[in-house]
Motif scaffolding. Structure first.
Motif, PDB file in Angstrom:
ATOM      1  N   TYR A 291      32.827  45.002  -3.959  1.00 36.50           N
ATOM      2  CA  TYR A 291      32.883  44.589  -2.462  1.00 36.50           C
ATOM      3  C   TYR A 291      33.643  45.534  -1.468  1.00 36.50           C
ATOM      4  N   MET A 292      34.463  46.321  -2.304  1.00 36.94           N
ATOM      5  CA  MET A 292      34.786  47.683  -1.111  1.00 36.94           C
ATOM      6  C   MET A 292      33.940  48.623  -0.660  1.00 36.94           C
ATOM      7  N   ARG A 293      32.976  48.788  -1.644  1.00 38.15           N
ATOM      8  CA  ARG A 293      31.650  49.683  -1.284  1.00 38.15           C
ATOM      9  C   ARG A 293      30.856  48.881  -0.238  1.00 38.15           C
ATOM     10  N   MET A 294      30.615  47.688  -0.464  1.00 37.48           N
ATOM     11  CA  MET A 294      29.835  47.066   0.739  1.00 37.48           C
ATOM     12  C   MET A 294      30.649  46.925   2.013  1.00 37.48           C
ATOM     13  N   LYS A 295      32.143  46.838   1.784  1.00 32.75           N
ATOM     14  CA  LYS A 295      32.716  46.887   3.209  1.00 32.75           C
ATOM     15  C   LYS A 295      32.528  48.361   3.805  1.00 32.75           C
ATOM     16  N   ILE A 296      32.598  49.263   3.198  1.00 32.21           N
ATOM     17  CA  ILE A 296      32.491  50.614   3.802  1.00 32.21           C
ATOM     18  C   ILE A 296      30.848  50.814   4.187  1.00 32.21           C
ATOM     19  N   ALA A 297      29.918  50.234   3.700  1.00 30.10           N
ATOM     20  CA  ALA A 297      28.588  50.395   4.139  1.00 30.10           C
ATOM     21  C   ALA A 297      28.567  49.539   5.330  1.00 30.10           C
ATOM     22  N   LEU A 298      29.332  48.448   5.497  1.00 35.02           N
ATOM     23  CA  LEU A 298      29.267  47.314   6.630  1.00 35.02           C
ATOM     24  C   LEU A 298      29.822  48.222   7.923  1.00 35.02           C
ATOM     25  N   ASP A 299      30.868  48.801   7.450  1.00 33.16           N
ATOM     26  CA  ASP A 299      31.992  49.489   8.434  1.00 33.16           C
ATOM     27  C   ASP A 299      30.887  50.628   9.150  1.00 33.16           C
ATOM     28  N   THR A 300      30.368  51.448   8.315  1.00 32.50           N
ATOM     29  CA  THR A 300      29.367  52.554   8.790  1.00 32.50           C
ATOM     30  C   THR A 300      28.269  52.099   9.554  1.00 32.50           C
ATOM     31  N   ALA A 301      27.564  50.901   9.126  1.00 35.46           N
ATOM     32  CA  ALA A 301      26.621  50.161   9.836  1.00 35.46           C
ATOM     33  C   ALA A 301      27.131  49.703  11.317  1.00 35.46           C
ATOM     34  N   ARG A 302      28.165  49.068  11.423  1.00 37.21           N
ATOM     35  CA  ARG A 302      28.631  48.793  12.753  1.00 37.21           C
ATOM     36  C   ARG A 302      28.955  50.058  13.573  1.00 37.21           C
ATOM     37  N   ALA A 303      29.413  51.329  12.982  1.00 37.94           N
ATOM     38  CA  ALA A 303      29.473  52.376  13.804  1.00 37.94           C
ATOM     39  C   ALA A 303      28.127  52.967  14.171  1.00 37.94           C
ATOM     40  N   LEU A 304      27.266  52.989  13.260  1.00 38.91           N
ATOM     41  CA  LEU A 304      25.791  53.438  13.942  1.00 38.91           C
ATOM     42  C   LEU A 304      25.113  52.469  14.955  1.00 38.91           C
ATOM     43  N   GLU A 305      25.514  51.037  14.565  1.00 41.31           N
ATOM     44  CA  GLU A 305      24.911  50.285  15.675  1.00 41.31           C
ATOM     45  C   GLU A 305      25.556  50.395  17.097  1.00 41.31           C
ATOM     46  N   TYR A 306      26.805  50.935  16.970  1.00 41.14           N
ATOM     47  CA  TYR A 306      27.370  51.086  18.430  1.00 41.14           C
ATOM     48  C   TYR A 306      26.736  52.404  19.041  1.00 41.14           C
ATOM     49  N   LEU A 307      26.496  53.381  18.338  1.00 41.68           N
ATOM     50  CA  LEU A 307      25.870  54.434  18.804  1.00 41.68           C
ATOM     51  C   LEU A 307      24.577  54.346  19.092  1.00 41.68           C
ATOM     52  N   HIS A 308      23.837  53.668  18.549  1.00 34.42           N
ATOM     53  CA  HIS A 308      22.247  53.382  18.807  1.00 34.42           C
ATOM     54  C   HIS A 308      22.041  52.251  19.698  1.00 34.42           C
ATOM     55  N   GLU A 309      22.857  51.087  19.731  1.00 35.97           N
ATOM     56  CA  GLU A 309      22.573  50.096  20.669  1.00 35.97           C
ATOM     57  C   GLU A 309      23.490  49.912  21.887  1.00 35.97           C
ATOM     58  N   HIS A 310      24.615  50.290  21.619  1.00 33.88           N
ATOM     59  CA  HIS A 310      25.741  50.054  22.630  1.00 33.88           C
ATOM     60  C   HIS A 310      26.043  51.437  23.777  1.00 33.88           C
ATOM     61  N   CYS A 311      25.709  52.579  23.188  1.00 34.50           N
ATOM     62  CA  CYS A 311      26.115  53.704  23.934  1.00 34.50           C
ATOM     63  C   CYS A 311      24.890  54.011  24.823  1.00 34.50           C
ATOM     64  N   ASN A 312      25.139  54.254  26.168  1.00 36.73           N
ATOM     65  CA  ASN A 312      24.209  54.825  27.259  1.00 36.73           C
ATOM     66  C   ASN A 312      24.470  55.999  28.010  1.00 36.73           C
ATOM     67  N   PRO A 313      24.052  57.170  27.347  1.00 38.17           N
ATOM     68  CA  PRO A 313      22.354  56.801  26.638  1.00 38.17           C
ATOM     69  C   PRO A 313      22.936  56.892  25.367  1.00 38.17           C
ATOM     70  N   GLN A 314      21.779  56.624  24.496  1.00 40.13           N
ATOM     71  CA  GLN A 314      22.020  56.292  23.184  1.00 40.13           C
ATOM     72  C   GLN A 314      22.477  57.698  22.322  1.00 40.13           C
ATOM     73  N   VAL A 315      23.061  57.254  21.199  1.00 40.34           N
ATOM     74  CA  VAL A 315      23.749  58.472  20.576  1.00 40.34           C
ATOM     75  C   VAL A 315      23.200  58.460  19.203  1.00 40.34           C
ATOM     76  N   ILE A 316      22.672  59.529  18.795  1.00 40.82           N
ATOM     77  CA  ILE A 316      22.196  59.717  17.300  1.00 40.82           C
ATOM     78  C   ILE A 316      23.242  60.862  16.499  1.00 40.82           C
ATOM     79  N   HIS A 317      23.601  60.350  15.573  1.00 40.77           N
ATOM     80  CA  HIS A 317      24.667  61.254  15.013  1.00 40.77           C
ATOM     81  C   HIS A 317      24.250  62.568  14.268  1.00 40.77           C
ATOM     82  N   ARG A 318      22.928  62.540  13.621  1.00 37.77           N
ATOM     83  CA  ARG A 318      22.351  63.470  13.185  1.00 37.77           C
ATOM     84  C   ARG A 318      22.893  64.171  11.947  1.00 37.77           C
ATOM     85  N   ASP A 319      24.065  63.930  11.556  1.00 38.49           N
ATOM     86  CA  ASP A 319      24.588  64.378  10.298  1.00 38.49           C
ATOM     87  C   ASP A 319      25.511  63.353   9.312  1.00 38.49           C
ATOM     88  N   LEU A 320      24.908  62.146   9.505  1.00 31.73           N
ATOM     89  CA  LEU A 320      25.587  61.174   8.497  1.00 31.73           C
ATOM     90  C   LEU A 320      25.577  61.263   7.173  1.00 31.73           C
TER      91      LEU A 320
END
Length: 440
Positions: A247-276
């Motif tokens: 469950y802790m691993r799935m939480k870490i995956a969920l937290d990371t997905a939330r960070a990426l969604e913010y970068l991809h969908e809510h930042c203007n312009p879109q941010v691509i991390h490129r070194d995840l």
């Protein structure tokens, strides 16, 4: 109060002409006609002829006009009342929406700026402007003192251009300091890029920048301290993932997905991390994951991202970017899929094979992940038989989709996020209800 004021003003504006019209219209139409013939309604020639022929018909016409006037008055009042009620209701709905939206924004800003506010409240060693896009410098001597002259005993980790140190500032406030040798243009560019982006980006699952410093050709970035280090250290370090339950691993995956969604969908312009990668996913004292290291990130919403200089880490780089230099948000999704495989399998993204060969975790796992009978066998032994098999199959399916060679076959990070939320217990930020106590 603003809503009541608007309603009152609107009501007075609407009522003023209505009252004036009612006063005129409520008088006897026949009396008005006699006192002011020009103001009376016009009568057709046929009605005038009939009135002249018979006084009784004249009275009937007058009664008819009086009834019509009352009906029109009643109809007008009803329409006006309905319009007024509709207007008040619309203003009320708009007020409710505005209040909720403002409250939501204030809550988000408060949550995002919590780390920075705590820092400001505890330390006077730097002057940080608590505004988006603005973070000021720290005196180098303060960092030198806080890291004990950058002692090796304070090293938390190493990167491409330098090390990260633990430091104690005023009031024993612990922070992390990244020291970068910026003799090269690439290193200087990454430093400027990271400071610029992190000073604008505030999110619960993205590392918070607290300041920076410049000393000759060396650059320093100060972050909030993440007590449990990186995901890479937790998975592949001395403990080999012993502290990370399923469950802790799935939480870490969920937290990371939330960070990426913010970068991809809510930042203007879109941010691509490129070194995840797992070494850039940091964990606080409660194993809350935060994405870090934005030196290679690209914030370029309108321009073509092709022909960008190839950068990244072997094992996480998407094939289309590696071969053709084509960079999109799906490149981050591919890297996320690799991290998800690391969490499931406990293996490194690239492993050495004798003699002098390497094997990608994607190449090794893909044939096995599509066979349900094989999936439970390849799970990290630390968490083997600790999860619902249905959940395991679902995570395996998500990982397979994320690492598809063709970018168009990969899901959006938003879709990945929604598929993970039901697999994470409510206590850890998901929606799953865990019935067995202590299993989280």
């Amino acid at each position: 109060m603003k809503l009541l004021f608007l309603i009152l003003v609107l009501f007075l504006l609407l009522q003023q002409p209505i009252f004036a019209w009612i006063v005129v219209a409520s008088t006897d139409p026949f009396v008005s006609f006699m006192s002011s013939p020009a103001s009376s309604p016009s009568i057709s020639p046929l009605s005038a002829s009939l009135a002249a022929f018979s006084p009784g018909i004249q009275v009937g016409v007058e009664d008819h006009h009086q009834m019509d006037s009352h009906k029109k008055l009643l109809f007008s009042l009803i329409v006006t009342f309905i319009a007024l009620v509709a207007t008040i209701f619309s203003l009320f709905c708009f007020w409710i929406y505005s209040r909720n939206h403002s409250q939501k924004s204030r809550n988000e800003d408060a949550e995002k700026g919590l780390a920075l506010s705590l820092f400001m409240g505890k330390s006077n060693t730097m002057k940080v402007i608590n505004k988006k896009g603005s973070v000021s410098s720290i005196d180098y001597k303060i960092l030198e003192k806080g890291t004990k002259n950058f002692s090796d005993s304070n090293i938390l980790g190493e990167g491409g251009f330098g090390c990260v140190y633990k430091a104690k500032l005023d009031d024993n406030l612990a922070v992390a300091v990244k020291k970068q040798d910026c003799a090269s243009q690439d290193a200087e560019r990454e430093f400027q890029n990271e400071v610029d982006l992190l000073s604008k980006i505030l999110h619960p699952n993205i590392i918070t920048i607290l300041g920076y410093s410049i000393q000759d050709e060396t650059r320093f970035i100060v972050y909030e301290l993440m007590q449990n280090g990186s995901l890479e250290y937790q998975l592949h370090g001395p403990s080999h993932g012993a502290a990370l339950t399923w469950y802790m691993r799935m939480k870490i995956a969920l937290d990371t997905a939330r960070a990426l969604e913010y970068l991809h969908e809510h930042c203007n312009p879109q941010v691509i991390h490129r070194d995840l990668k797992s070494s850039n996913i940091l964990l606080d004292s409660n194993f809350k994951a935060k994405l870090s290291d934005f030196g290679l990130a690209v914030a370029d919403g309108g321009q073509n991202k092709n022909n960008i200089k190839l950068s990244g880490t072997l094992g996480y780089v998407a094939p289309e970017y590696l071969l053709d230099g084509k960079l999109t948000d799906k490149s981050d999704v591919y890297a996320f899929g690799v991290v998800l495989l690391e969490l499931m399998l406990g293996r490194r993204p690239v492993e050495k094979l004798p003699p002098a060969q390497c094997q990608s975790i994607v190449t090794w796992a893909m044939p096995l992940l599509t066979d349900r009978s094989e999936v439970p066998k390849i799970v990290d032994p630390v968490i083997k038989d600790t999860m619902d098999l249905k959940h395991l199959y679902q995570v395996a399916a998500v990982a397979v989709l994320c690492v598809q060679p063709e970018p168009s076959y990969r899901p959006l990070i938003t879709d990945v996020l929604h598929s993970l939320i039901p697999l994470v217990p409510m206590e850890l930020g998901g929606t799953l209800r865990v019935t067995q106590p202590g299993i989280v």
